[in-house]
Enzyme design. Sequence first.
Site, PDB file in Angstrom:
ATOM      1  N   PRO A   9       0.793  -1.227   0.000  1.00  0.00           N
ATOM      2  CA  PRO A   9       0.000   0.000   0.000  1.00  0.00           C
ATOM      3  C   PRO A   9       0.827   1.279   0.000  1.00  0.00           C
ATOM      4  CG  PRO A   9      -0.139  -1.087   2.135  1.00  0.00           C
ATOM      5  CD  PRO A   9       0.560  -2.027   1.200  1.00  0.00           C
ATOM      6  N   ASN A  10       0.330   2.227  -0.779  1.00  0.00           N
ATOM      7  CA  ASN A  10       0.856   3.585  -0.904  1.00  0.00           C
ATOM      8  C   ASN A  10       2.177   3.671  -1.658  1.00  0.00           C
ATOM      9  OD1 ASN A  10      -1.353   4.804   0.552  1.00  0.00           O
ATOM     10  ND2 ASN A  10      -0.460   3.845   2.360  1.00  0.00           N
ATOM     11  N   ARG A  17       5.081  10.891  -2.873  1.00  0.00           N
ATOM     12  CA  ARG A  17       4.785  10.727  -1.453  1.00  0.00           C
ATOM     13  C   ARG A  17       6.012  11.039  -0.596  1.00  0.00           C
ATOM     14  NH1 ARG A  17       4.319   4.901   1.540  1.00  0.00           N
ATOM     15  NH2 ARG A  17       3.780   5.710   3.585  1.00  0.00           N
ATOM     16  N   TYR A  22      11.063   9.038   1.064  1.00  0.00           N
ATOM     17  CA  TYR A  22      11.044   8.041  -0.008  1.00  0.00           C
ATOM     18  C   TYR A  22      11.719   8.471  -1.302  1.00  0.00           C
ATOM     19  CZ  TYR A  22       7.685   5.854   3.108  1.00  0.00           C
ATOM     20  OH  TYR A  22       7.088   5.300   4.201  1.00  0.00           O
ATOM     21  N   ASN A  71       8.013  -5.491  -0.394  1.00  0.00           N
ATOM     22  CA  ASN A  71       7.877  -4.299   0.445  1.00  0.00           C
ATOM     23  C   ASN A  71       6.397  -4.227   0.774  1.00  0.00           C
ATOM     24  OD1 ASN A  71       7.603  -1.771   1.587  1.00  0.00           O
ATOM     25  ND2 ASN A  71       9.101  -0.817   0.240  1.00  0.00           N
ATOM     26  N   ALA A  74       2.819  -0.678   5.104  1.00  0.00           N
ATOM     27  CA  ALA A  74       2.254  -0.709   6.455  1.00  0.00           C
ATOM     28  C   ALA A  74       1.776  -2.096   6.866  1.00  0.00           C
ATOM     29  CB  ALA A  74       1.109   0.302   6.562  1.00  0.00           C
ATOM     30  N   GLU A  95      12.362  -9.363   2.685  1.00  0.00           N
ATOM     31  CA  GLU A  95      11.637  -8.151   3.097  1.00  0.00           C
ATOM     32  C   GLU A  95      12.456  -6.914   2.743  1.00  0.00           C
ATOM     33  OE1 GLU A  95       9.720  -6.368   7.240  1.00  0.00           O
ATOM     34  OE2 GLU A  95      11.328  -7.839   7.366  1.00  0.00           O
ATOM     35  N   HIS A  97      12.454  -2.514   2.681  1.00  0.00           N
ATOM     36  CA  HIS A  97      11.878  -1.224   3.067  1.00  0.00           C
ATOM     37  C   HIS A  97      12.803  -0.122   2.581  1.00  0.00           C
ATOM     38  CE1 HIS A  97       8.777  -3.038   5.469  1.00  0.00           C
ATOM     39  NE2 HIS A  97       9.705  -3.834   5.980  1.00  0.00           N
ATOM     40  N   ARG A 104      12.114   5.126  12.631  1.00  0.00           N
ATOM     41  CA  ARG A 104      10.857   5.854  12.483  1.00  0.00           C
ATOM     42  C   ARG A 104       9.971   5.633  13.705  1.00  0.00           C
ATOM     43  NH1 ARG A 104       8.397   5.222   6.712  1.00  0.00           N
ATOM     44  NH2 ARG A 104       7.172   6.953   7.540  1.00  0.00           N
TER      45      ARG A 104
END
Length: 138
Positions: A9-10, A17, A22, A71, A74, A95, A97, A104
């Site tokens: 998502p996103n 964004r 990012y 990735n 969330a 995984e 990111h 964060r």
Amino acid sequence: MQIAIINGPNLNLLGKREPGIYGNESFESYFEKLKELYPGVQLTYYQNNVEGELINHLHEIGFSYDGILLNAGAYTHTSVALRDAISAIKTPVLEIHISNIHAREEFRHKSMIAPVCVGSICGLGMKGYALGVAYFVK
């Protein structure tokens, strides 16, 4: 060799964004560079904002590909269903990111999927995807 990149998502908003976190590049633009970097690897890209669609895609490719870079956005921090889907397939999942999730917000420090992935790359920007491909290519 077949390696899939799956973004959650996103991540369709990369380049627009929160560029301070990012960056300014879209994933589609970066993906073209990644394919040039690894011409001998069949790379595919899939992005979806819907948890169930991500799970369906993992099921579709999870028994035939050589590696998956995921990735989960969330969903990394919330999805037991995604974790179970990774556990259910044969293809190893790495995984990824873009940001350093450990630097964060505290709720991002826990990954539900990390224990069922072969490893994690975080905080290296888009370069994390290239490192992920390199891991599978060896």
